[in-house]
Design a protein around this motif. Structure first.
Motif, PDB file in Angstrom:
ATOM      1  N   VAL A 185       0.114  22.706  32.206  1.00  0.00           N
ATOM      2  CA  VAL A 185       0.021  24.075  31.689  1.00  0.00           C
ATOM      3  C   VAL A 185       0.086  24.069  30.165  1.00  0.00           C
ATOM      4  N   VAL A 186       1.029  23.301  29.611  1.00  0.00           N
ATOM      5  CA  VAL A 186       1.177  23.227  28.153  1.00  0.00           C
ATOM      6  C   VAL A 186      -0.053  22.582  27.516  1.00  0.00           C
ATOM      7  N   GLU A 187      -0.513  21.476  28.084  1.00  0.00           N
ATOM      8  CA  GLU A 187      -1.674  20.783  27.524  1.00  0.00           C
ATOM      9  C   GLU A 187      -2.914  21.676  27.534  1.00  0.00           C
ATOM     10  N   THR A 188      -3.121  22.390  28.626  1.00  0.00           N
ATOM     11  CA  THR A 188      -4.280  23.275  28.735  1.00  0.00           C
ATOM     12  C   THR A 188      -4.213  24.388  27.694  1.00  0.00           C
ATOM     13  N   ALA A 189      -3.021  24.943  27.499  1.00  0.00           N
ATOM     14  CA  ALA A 189      -2.845  26.016  26.518  1.00  0.00           C
ATOM     15  C   ALA A 189      -3.114  25.523  25.100  1.00  0.00           C
ATOM     16  N   VAL A 190      -2.591  24.345  24.772  1.00  0.00           N
ATOM     17  CA  VAL A 190      -2.778  23.793  23.427  1.00  0.00           C
ATOM     18  C   VAL A 190      -4.252  23.479  23.177  1.00  0.00           C
ATOM     19  N   LYS A 191      -4.939  22.958  24.182  1.00  0.00           N
ATOM     20  CA  LYS A 191      -6.377  22.690  24.047  1.00  0.00           C
ATOM     21  C   LYS A 191      -7.154  23.986  23.819  1.00  0.00           C
ATOM     22  N   ALA A 192      -6.745  25.059  24.486  1.00  0.00           N
ATOM     23  CA  ALA A 192      -7.409  26.351  24.299  1.00  0.00           C
ATOM     24  C   ALA A 192      -7.237  26.846  22.862  1.00  0.00           C
ATOM     25  N   ALA A 193      -6.032  26.658  22.312  1.00  0.00           N
ATOM     26  CA  ALA A 193      -5.781  27.059  20.924  1.00  0.00           C
ATOM     27  C   ALA A 193      -6.625  26.229  19.960  1.00  0.00           C
ATOM     28  N   LYS A 194      -6.710  24.917  20.203  1.00  0.00           N
ATOM     29  CA  LYS A 194      -7.512  24.039  19.339  1.00  0.00           C
ATOM     30  C   LYS A 194      -8.988  24.442  19.378  1.00  0.00           C
ATOM     31  N   GLN A 195      -9.493  24.722  20.558  1.00  0.00           N
ATOM     32  CA  GLN A 195     -10.897  25.118  20.683  1.00  0.00           C
ATOM     33  C   GLN A 195     -11.165  26.418  19.938  1.00  0.00           C
ATOM     34  N   ARG A 196     -10.240  27.369  20.081  1.00  0.00           N
ATOM     35  CA  ARG A 196     -10.422  28.655  19.407  1.00  0.00           C
ATOM     36  C   ARG A 196     -10.335  28.498  17.886  1.00  0.00           C
ATOM     37  N   SER A 197      -9.511  27.583  17.419  1.00  0.00           N
ATOM     38  CA  SER A 197      -9.405  27.325  15.991  1.00  0.00           C
ATOM     39  C   SER A 197     -10.747  26.878  15.427  1.00  0.00           C
ATOM     40  N   GLY A 198     -11.418  25.979  16.147  1.00  0.00           N
ATOM     41  CA  GLY A 198     -12.734  25.521  15.703  1.00  0.00           C
ATOM     42  C   GLY A 198     -13.765  26.629  15.715  1.00  0.00           C
ATOM     43  N   PHE A 244       9.894  22.398  37.420  1.00  0.00           N
ATOM     44  CA  PHE A 244       8.864  22.408  36.377  1.00  0.00           C
ATOM     45  C   PHE A 244       7.748  21.410  36.696  1.00  0.00           C
ATOM     46  N   GLU A 245       8.138  20.209  37.076  1.00  0.00           N
ATOM     47  CA  GLU A 245       7.144  19.166  37.352  1.00  0.00           C
ATOM     48  C   GLU A 245       6.270  19.529  38.552  1.00  0.00           C
ATOM     49  N   ARG A 246       6.862  20.086  39.594  1.00  0.00           N
ATOM     50  CA  ARG A 246       6.067  20.483  40.759  1.00  0.00           C
ATOM     51  C   ARG A 246       5.051  21.553  40.405  1.00  0.00           C
ATOM     52  N   ASP A 247       5.393  22.390  39.428  1.00  0.00           N
ATOM     53  CA  ASP A 247       4.482  23.456  38.997  1.00  0.00           C
ATOM     54  C   ASP A 247       3.564  23.018  37.856  1.00  0.00           C
ATOM     55  N   ARG A 257      16.667  12.939  29.288  1.00  0.00           N
ATOM     56  CA  ARG A 257      17.294  12.076  30.293  1.00  0.00           C
ATOM     57  C   ARG A 257      18.811  12.108  30.186  1.00  0.00           C
ATOM     58  N   ARG A 258      19.319  12.159  28.950  1.00  0.00           N
ATOM     59  CA  ARG A 258      20.771  12.121  28.746  1.00  0.00           C
ATOM     60  C   ARG A 258      21.481  13.364  29.268  1.00  0.00           C
ATOM     61  N   VAL A 259      20.777  14.493  29.319  1.00  0.00           N
ATOM     62  CA  VAL A 259      21.424  15.720  29.794  1.00  0.00           C
ATOM     63  C   VAL A 259      21.074  16.030  31.251  1.00  0.00           C
ATOM     64  N   THR A 260      20.384  15.099  31.891  1.00  0.00           N
ATOM     65  CA  THR A 260      19.964  15.318  33.278  1.00  0.00           C
ATOM     66  C   THR A 260      20.756  14.411  34.216  1.00  0.00           C
ATOM     67  N   SER A 261      21.778  14.976  34.835  1.00  0.00           N
ATOM     68  CA  SER A 261      22.587  14.211  35.787  1.00  0.00           C
ATOM     69  C   SER A 261      21.845  14.087  37.117  1.00  0.00           C
ATOM     70  N   PRO A 262      21.915  12.924  37.758  1.00  0.00           N
ATOM     71  CA  PRO A 262      21.252  12.758  39.061  1.00  0.00           C
ATOM     72  C   PRO A 262      21.742  13.790  40.076  1.00  0.00           C
ATOM     73  N   ALA A 263      20.793  14.432  40.734  1.00  0.00           N
ATOM     74  CA  ALA A 263      21.083  15.429  41.774  1.00  0.00           C
ATOM     75  C   ALA A 263      21.833  16.653  41.251  1.00  0.00           C
ATOM     76  N   GLY A 264      21.787  16.854  39.928  1.00  0.00           N
ATOM     77  CA  GLY A 264      22.496  17.984  39.337  1.00  0.00           C
ATOM     78  C   GLY A 264      21.612  19.208  39.143  1.00  0.00           C
ATOM     79  N   THR A 265      22.151  20.202  38.462  1.00  0.00           N
ATOM     80  CA  THR A 265      21.432  21.469  38.270  1.00  0.00           C
ATOM     81  C   THR A 265      20.229  21.311  37.355  1.00  0.00           C
ATOM     82  N   THR A 266      20.400  20.527  36.286  1.00  0.00           N
ATOM     83  CA  THR A 266      19.290  20.332  35.355  1.00  0.00           C
ATOM     84  C   THR A 266      18.138  19.614  36.037  1.00  0.00           C
TER      85      THR A 266
END
Length: 273
Positions: free
Chosen positions: A252-265, A244-247, A228-237
């Motif tokens: 995506v990250v949660e699904t990938a991490v769950k896949a790794a956990k499942q494979r570990s088991g 990222f949020e729209r996509d 939040r501190r590095v994200t200026s309103p209406a700025g580039t960040t």
């Protein structure tokens, strides 16, 4: 440190990182033994001043703590013939072998052995590792402290309340370095497509990753607040983060991490047979 003797069964990269880190912290190299069938690995260990042998029984006979550091596919064959040596010496056994559950370790190493199962990650090679630890009931408080001391020589270590959490640790920190490497690859490629030469894009990306990590580690606020501190309103960040949020970046990250956990088991079940 150095009020105990450590033997490493297997003297590959991770074992070398551990005894190198210990020596750097002031541990007496003469109280470290490295056992390995490959002369090249023993030569690398000997260069650090540790004792070397090709005989696992010899190493265990000297040790208060034994670190298992071989490939998971060969662990059973390596340790089963050592049961008598373990029973005689009764060392603390620390396994840094990925994917081998405590029930398998106890079956192969013999009953009543004090065992700690660890999940270190590759940044331990540069002493920036993160390790999850789980102990069986035979491990004393003193042995827990010793385990922490050993693993903290190459980064940080955190004790887990249940063994099942090892799979989550594998998914977050064990596999995690590759996630960041992928992001570095993607940002470097994006920079190249925006007109930067690849070397410049790579240097900017790597330094930014390093700086962001150091800020996050040293800050007294969490990553969300730093964002939040590095994200200026209406700025580039904000424009990039909104993309990222729209996509569905978080999904995506949660699904990938769950896949790794499942494979570990799955791998633990396969390797523990």
């Amino acid at each position: 440190m150095s009020d105990y003797t450590i033997a490493f069964i297997g003297a590959g990269n991770m074992a070398s990182a551990l005894f190198g880190g210990l020596i750097n912290q002031g541990f007496d190299a003469d109280k470290i033994w490295a056992a390995d069938p490959y002369p090249a690995s023993l030569e690398q260990a000997a260069a650090l001043g540790v004792n070397t042998t090709s005989d696992n029984h010899t190493a265990i006979a000297q040790a208060d703590i034994v670190v298992l550091a071989v490939k998971p596919q060969v662990l059973k064959d390596v340790v089963t013939p050592l049961q008598e040596s373990f029973a005689t010496r009764k060392p603390l056994i620390i396994s840094i072998v990925a994917g081998i559950e405590m029930t398998s370790l106890e079956r192969w190493l013999g009953n009543q052995q004090a065992i700690v199962r660890c999940m270190p990650n590759t940044p331990a090679l540069v002493r920036r590792g993160a390790t999850g630890l789980f102990a069986n009931p035979h491990v004393s408080e003193k042995q827990r402290r010793q385990t922490t001391e050993i693993l903290d020589a190459v980064g940080i270590s955190l004790w887990l309340s249940t063994e099942s959490q090892i799979d989550a640790v594998t998914a977050i920190s064990g596999s995690g370095p590759a996630y960041f490497f992928l992001l570095i690859e993607a940002m470097t490629e994006a920079g190249s497509k925006l007109g930067l030469d690849r070397q410049t894009a790579a240097q900017l990306t790597l330094q930014t990753a390093l700086g962001a990590a150091e800020m996050a580690v040293s800050s007294d606020v969490d990553a969300a607040e730093l964002r939040r501190r590095v994200t200026s309103p209406a700025g580039t960040t904000e424009a990039a983060l909104n993309s990222f949020e729209r996509d569905n970046f978080r999904t995506v990250v949660e699904t990938a991490v769950k896949a790794a956990k499942q494979r570990s088991g799955e791998l633990a079940e396969l390797l523990g047979q």
